[in-house]
Design a protein around this motif. Structure first.
Motif, mmCIF file in Angstrom:
data_model
loop_
_atom_site.group_PDB
_atom_site.id
_atom_site.type_symbol
_atom_site.label_atom_id
_atom_site.label_comp_id
_atom_site.label_asym_id
_atom_site.label_seq_id
_atom_site.Cartn_x
_atom_site.Cartn_y
_atom_site.Cartn_z
ATOM 1 N N GLN A 299 0.823 -1.201 0.000
ATOM 2 C CA GLN A 299 0.000 0.000 0.000
ATOM 3 C C GLN A 299 0.861 1.256 0.000
ATOM 4 N N ARG A 300 1.935 1.242 0.801
ATOM 5 C CA ARG A 300 2.841 2.394 0.836
ATOM 6 C C ARG A 300 3.471 2.618 -0.533
ATOM 7 N N GLU A 301 3.920 1.516 -1.157
ATOM 8 C CA GLU A 301 4.530 1.652 -2.479
ATOM 9 C C GLU A 301 3.526 2.178 -3.491
ATOM 10 N N LEU A 302 2.279 1.702 -3.389
ATOM 11 C CA LEU A 302 1.251 2.172 -4.308
ATOM 12 C C LEU A 302 0.976 3.655 -4.108
ATOM 13 N N ILE A 303 0.837 4.073 -2.837
ATOM 14 C CA ILE A 303 0.578 5.484 -2.547
ATOM 15 C C ILE A 303 1.733 6.354 -3.032
ATOM 16 N N ASP A 304 2.960 5.919 -2.733
ATOM 17 C CA ASP A 304 4.123 6.700 -3.166
ATOM 18 C C ASP A 304 4.187 6.784 -4.687
ATOM 19 N N ALA A 305 3.862 5.674 -5.360
ATOM 20 C CA ALA A 305 3.898 5.674 -6.818
ATOM 21 C C ALA A 305 2.839 6.616 -7.389
ATOM 22 N N ILE A 306 1.647 6.625 -6.769
ATOM 23 C CA ILE A 306 0.588 7.519 -7.236
ATOM 24 C C ILE A 306 0.996 8.972 -7.027
ATOM 25 N N PRO A 346 20.372 26.841 15.793
ATOM 26 C CA PRO A 346 18.909 26.914 15.816
ATOM 27 C C PRO A 346 18.204 25.591 15.540
ATOM 28 N N PHE A 347 18.928 24.614 14.956
ATOM 29 C CA PHE A 347 18.285 23.337 14.633
ATOM 30 C C PHE A 347 18.715 22.207 15.564
ATOM 31 N N ALA A 348 19.344 22.562 16.675
ATOM 32 C CA ALA A 348 19.824 21.536 17.605
ATOM 33 C C ALA A 348 18.678 20.689 18.147
ATOM 34 N N ASP A 349 17.513 21.292 18.319
ATOM 35 C CA ASP A 349 16.360 20.567 18.878
ATOM 36 C C ASP A 349 15.416 20.052 17.797
ATOM 37 N N PHE A 350 15.789 20.269 16.541
ATOM 38 C CA PHE A 350 14.924 19.811 15.447
ATOM 39 C C PHE A 350 15.374 18.437 14.979
ATOM 40 N N GLY A 351 14.431 17.650 14.551
ATOM 41 C CA GLY A 351 14.778 16.345 13.979
ATOM 42 C C GLY A 351 13.520 15.577 13.605
ATOM 43 N N PHE A 352 13.659 14.691 12.648
ATOM 44 C CA PHE A 352 12.563 13.798 12.276
ATOM 45 C C PHE A 352 12.667 12.560 13.162
ATOM 46 N N ALA A 353 11.598 12.268 13.887
ATOM 47 C CA ALA A 353 11.646 11.230 14.920
ATOM 48 C C ALA A 353 11.876 9.838 14.353
ATOM 49 N N ASP A 354 11.323 9.545 13.171
ATOM 50 C CA ASP A 354 11.436 8.198 12.622
ATOM 51 C C ASP A 354 11.236 8.250 11.113
ATOM 52 N N ASP A 355 11.244 7.070 10.503
ATOM 53 C CA ASP A 355 11.101 6.975 9.049
ATOM 54 C C ASP A 355 9.761 7.528 8.585
ATOM 55 N N GLU A 356 8.735 7.419 9.425
ATOM 56 C CA GLU A 356 7.418 7.912 9.033
ATOM 57 C C GLU A 356 7.422 9.434 8.879
ATOM 58 N N GLU A 357 8.128 10.130 9.765
ATOM 59 C CA GLU A 357 8.186 11.586 9.652
ATOM 60 C C GLU A 357 9.003 12.002 8.433
ATOM 61 N N TRP A 358 10.051 11.246 8.123
ATOM 62 C CA TRP A 358 10.800 11.510 6.895
ATOM 63 C C TRP A 358 9.898 11.310 5.684
ATOM 64 N N ARG A 359 9.113 10.259 5.699
ATOM 65 C CA ARG A 359 8.220 9.973 4.569
ATOM 66 C C ARG A 359 7.174 11.075 4.431
ATOM 67 N N GLU A 360 6.663 11.535 5.545
ATOM 68 C CA GLU A 360 5.683 12.618 5.534
ATOM 69 C C GLU A 360 6.268 13.860 4.858
#
Length: 696
Positions: A299-306, A346-360
Motif C-alpha cells: 500500500q505504501r509503495e502504491l501510494i508513493d507511486a501515485i 537553531p536546529f539543535a532541537d529539530f529532527g525527524f523522529a522516525d522513518d514515518e516523519e521523513w516519509r511525511e
C-alpha cells in the motif's frame, strides 16, 4: 467404655493398626492416628502401676507398661516415617507441578512478548529475526533457518540462518540475497511436487514435520545437510519444520529449527511435542504479522507511486516546468537532512523522529505543487503577453496584412479612376506602408515580456489601437456555447464593420463568481483576489509592465497553492501524515507575513515548511527549462536568495544552513549545466543571514 481407661487406649492401638494401610496414602488421616496414639501413650505412662492377666499369670505392672510403651513407640515411629515419606512425595509432586506451571507460564509470556514485539516491528528483517530467535529460545534449538516464498510462489528463498555452536548469523538484505539456491517446490523438469525436501513438503502439505534424527529419516533427502555437517564438523540431528500460514491465507514461508538441546546437559534431543504447539502458534502469529507488513508495504509503495505519478503528470503538462516537482524534493531532502543532523545552533532541537516523519516530509515535497493540475497550460507556459491557447500575435499580424491590402486596393482604385496614371506606389502610400510596419514592430516588441515597459510604449500601443480595418464577415458565427454566453447583452455589428486594430472588448472579460471570494476567505486564504477570472483584452495584455502575466493570470498561477492546500486537506491522510498539507502548502509564505495564501509569519511556520520555500525558490532560479527567462548561474541565484533573506522573505537560519553545508553546490553538481556553476563567495551572504536571524 470409659474414656481414658486402659481398655480405651488398647482400642485406640487396635484401630490405628486397622486403618494403618488405608492411612498411608492420606497424610491428614496419618496425622490424626498419630495424635491419638501419642495421647494414649501419655495416659499409659500416667498409669504406670496398672496390671492385667496374661495366660492366667499375674503381670508385672511396670513391665507391662514398658512393653506397651515400646510397642506404641514402634507404631509411632512407623507412622512418622510413613508421614515423612508421604510428605516428600507430595512436595516432589508439588515442585514438579510448580516447575511445569512456571515453564508453561514462561513460554506463554514469551509468546505474548514476541507477539507485542512483532506487532510493533516495521522492519521486515528484524521481524523475521524476532520470530526465528523466539522459536529458538522456546525450544532451546541450536540452529534455525527462515525461508520466505518467492514472488512467483514456486520456491522458498533463504532469509536468515543462525547456528549458535558454529557462530553463524546470516541474513539477506534488499540489495543482496544469501548465497544459497532456492528450495523449489516442484521439479524444474517434470513439475512433480518436491516432497523429498522436508521444507518444501511442509509447505506443499501445509504440515509440521518433527524429525528426531535426520540421518535416519528415510522419507526425506538430507544429502545437503550431511554435506554441510561434513564441511563444518557438525552433526544435525533433530529437525522441526513449520510452515508459515496466515489465517485463511496461502503459505508464505517456513521456519526450520535444528538440534533441540537439553538445557542442563547440553545433549541434543528430539523436539518436545508439547513445545511444537508453541512453535506452531508463534509461526502462525508471525505469518499474520509478515502478511500484514507485506500488505502495508504494498500500500505504501502504491501510494508513493501515485504521488510521484501525480507530480510527474503535473510536470508533463508543461515542457517548460518539466522536472520541477522532481527536483524540489531533492533540495528539500538535502536541507532536511542537514537540519536533522545539526547538533548546535537553531536546529539543535529539530529532527525527524522516525522513518514515518521523513516519509511525511518527502511526500509533502512531492505534492507541493499538486494544485497546478488545475492551472491551464497556456497560463503556466505563457511566453508572450497575447498568448492564450495560441499566440494571438498571429491574429493581429493578419489584421496588419488586411490593412496593407486595403491600402493597396485603395491606391489601385484611385489609379484606375485616373485612367492612365502611374501604377507605381506614390510617396504617400509608401509612407503608410512604413508607418504600418513600424506600428507592427512596436506591437511585436511589446508582446515579448521584459523587466519593465515604459509609459512611452504604452501610449504608443494605445495610439496604434486607434487604427481601423474593415471586417467583412460575421464574427458571431462558428462560436462555442461559452462564447455565445459571453456575447449575451452585447450589441453586435453586422459586416461590413469598421473595427479598431487593437481592442479591449467586453467579450475578452470573464467575470468571477462572487461566491469564490467568500469561499477563499472562509478557508483562511488572505490573497488579493481579482474581480475577473480572465481578461484577454489586447491593449490590456500588451501594456503589461513586467513579464507576460496579467493580474488575473498571476493570481491563477498563485492559486495553485490554494488548490494544493484544498486538495491535500480533503485527502484522508493517516495520523502519521497529517502535516503533509502544512509542509506542502507553505512554500509561498514569507517570514514577514506578506506571502500567500494565508500570510503566515515565521513563528507560524514549521521548519519543514520554511525548508520547502527555499527549495522551491532555488530550483526555480536555477532551472534551465523556463521559456520566460535564461537559467541563472549559482552566484546570481544565491545573490537573489540573499536579497530575499534580507527582506525577510525566506528563513535566515535555513538559508545559512543551505550555504554552510554547501547544499547549493551538491545540487548544482548533480542537476545544473556546468556553465551555471561559477565561483561563489558565501561570506557576504552568510553575514546577511546572520544579521537577518538576529532580528527575530
Amino acid at each position: 467404655m470409659k474414656i481414658g481407661s486402659p481398655a480405651r487406649d488398647t482400642e485406640v492401638v487396635r484401630r490405628a493398626r486397622a486403618v494403618l494401610a488405608e492411612a498411608r496414602e492420606d497424610p491428614a488421616l496419618l496425622l490424626s492416628v498419630l495424635t491419638d496414639l501419642t495421647e494414649a501413650h501419655e495416659r499409659t505412662l500416667a498409669r504406670a502401676g496398672i496390671t492385667g492377666p496374661a495366660h492366667g499369670q499375674p503381670v508385672d505392672p511396670l513391665q507391662a507398661a514398658k512393653e506397651m510403651i515400646a510397642q506404641q513407640q514402634l507404631e509411632i515411629q512407623e507412622l512418622k516415617r510413613e508421614l515423612a515419606a508421604q510428605t516428600r512425595r507430595l512436595n516432589q509432586s508439588a515442585d514438579a507441578q510448580h516447575k511445569e506451571l512456571v515453564f508453561e507460564r514462561a513460554k506463554l509470556e514469551r509468546l505474548v512478548r514476541l507477539g507485542i514485539a512483532m506487532a510493533s516491528e516495521r522492519d521486515e528483517t528484524r521481524l523475521l529475526s524476532l520470530i526465528l530467535e523466539g522459536a529458538m529460545e522456546l525450544t532451546n534449538a541450536d540452529g534455525a533457518t527462515f525461508y520466505l516464498m518467492t514472488e512467483e510462489e514456486d520456491a522458498l528463498e533463504f532469509q536468515i540462518i543462525r547456528n549458535r555452536s558454529l557462530n553463524i548469523s546470516m541474513a539477506s538484505t534488499p540489495d543482496e540475497s544469501l548465497p544459497f539456491p532456492n528450495v523449489h517446490l516442484f521439479d524444474l523438469q517434470t513439475g512433480v511436487p518436491n516432497e523429498k525436501n522436508v521444507v518444501s513438503k511442509a509447505v506443499l502439505l501445509r504440515q509440521t514435520f518433527n524429525i528426531p534424527d535426520a540421518y535416519n529419516a528415510g522419507d526425506f533427502d538430507f544429502a545437503g545437510t550431511k554435506k554441510f555437517d561434513e564441511a563444518n564438523g557438525y552433526r544435525s540431528v533433530s529437525f522441526l519444520t513449520v510452515p508459515l500460514i496466515p489465517r485463511g491465507g496461502s503459505v508464505i514461508g517456513a521456519l526450520q529449527l535444528i538440534n533441540a538441546t537439553n538445557s542442563e546437559t547440553g545433549e541434543v534431543i528430539p523436539f518436545d511435542g508439547e513445545l511444537q504447539g508453541f512453535v506452531e502458534a508463534l509461526a502462525a502469529q508471525g505469518a499474520v504479522t509478515i502478511e500484514n507488513q507485506k500488505l502495508l508495504h504494498s500500500q505504501r509503495e502504491l501510494i508513493d507511486a501515485i504521488i510521484e505519478l501525480t507530480a510527474s503528470a503535473i510536470d508533463a503538462k508543461s515542457p517548460y516546468t518539466g522536472g520541477h516537482c522532481n527536483r524540489v524534493p531533492e533540495i528539500a531532502m538535502m536541507l532536511g537532512q542537514a537540519a536533522h543532523d545539526a547538533k548546535r545552533g537553531p536546529f539543535a532541537d529539530f529532527g525527524f523522529a522516525d522513518d514515518e516523519e521523513w516519509r511525511e516530509f518527502r511526500i509533502a515535497a512531492w505534492l507541493h505543487d499538486c494544485g497546478k493540475v488545475t492551472t491551464p497550460e497556456y497560463v503556466v507556459d505563457k511566453a508572450t503577453k497575447l498568448e492564450t491557447i495560441y499566440n494571438r500575435i498571429h491574429e493581429i499580424r493578419t489584421r496588419f496584412e488586411v490593412i496593407h491590402r486595403e491600402l493597396t486596393v485603395d491606391y489601385l482604385s484611385r489609379k484606375v479612376k485616373e485612367l492612365g496614371g502611374d501604377p507605381a506606389p506614390d510617396a504617400e502610400l509608401m509612407a503608410e506602408y512604413d508607418r504600418l510596419q513600424a506600428d507592427f514592430d512596436v506591437v511585436a516588441d511589446c508582446n515579448v515580456g521584459g523587466e519593465f515597459l515604459d509609459q512611452e510604449k504604452i501610449d504608443r500601443i494605445r495610439e496604434i489601437a486607434k487604427r481601423t480595418w474593415t471586417r467583412n464577415f460575421d464574427n458571431r458565427k462558428g462560436l462555442s456555447q461559452d462564447e455565445h454566453l459571453r456575447l449575451k447583452g452585447i450589441q453586435g455589428r453586422p459586416p461590413p464593420a469598421v473595427e479598431n486594430l487593437l481592442a479591449d472588448k467586453p467579450t475578452h472579460v470573464v467575470t468571477r463568481d462572487p461566491g469564490d471570494i467568500e469561499r477563499f476567505k472562509t478557508s483562511g486564504f488572505k490573497m488579493d483576489i481579482p474581480k475577473n477570472l480572465t481578461n484577454l483584452g489586447e491593449i490590456y495584455n500588451l501594456t503589461i509592465q513586467r513579464g507576460t502575466l496579467t493580474e488575473e493570470e498571476r493570481f491563477k498561477i498563485n492559486e495553485h497553492i490554494i488548490q494544493t492546500i484544498i486538495m491535500l486537506e480533503t485527502m484522508p491522510f493517516p495520523k502519521n501524515m497529517q502535516r503533509v498539507p502544512e509542509y506542502a502548502g507553505g512554500h509561498h509564505e514569507t517570514m514577514d507575513g506578506k506571502g500567500y495564501p494565508r500570510r503566515l509569519t515565521r513563528e507560524e511556520m514549521s521548519v519543514p515548511s520554511r525548508i520547502m520555500a527555499i527549495a522551491d525558490i532555488f530550483e526555480a532560479l536555477t532551472a534551465s527549462d523556463r521559456p520566460y527567462k535564461k537559467p541563472k548561474p549559482l552566484s546570481e541565484s544565491l545573490k537573489i536568495l540573499g536579497f530575499m533573506c534580507r527582506d525577510h522573505h525566506i528563513d535566515p537560519d535555513v538559508f545559512q544552513l543551505f550555504l554552510e553545508k554547501q547544499i547549493y553546490l551538491r545540487y548544482a553538481e548533480e542537476y545544473l549545466d556546468p556553465s551555471q556553476i561559477d565561483e561563489v563567495d558565501i561570506e557576504p551572504l552568510l553575514e546577511i543571514a546572520r544579521e537577518a536571524s538576529a532580528t527575530y
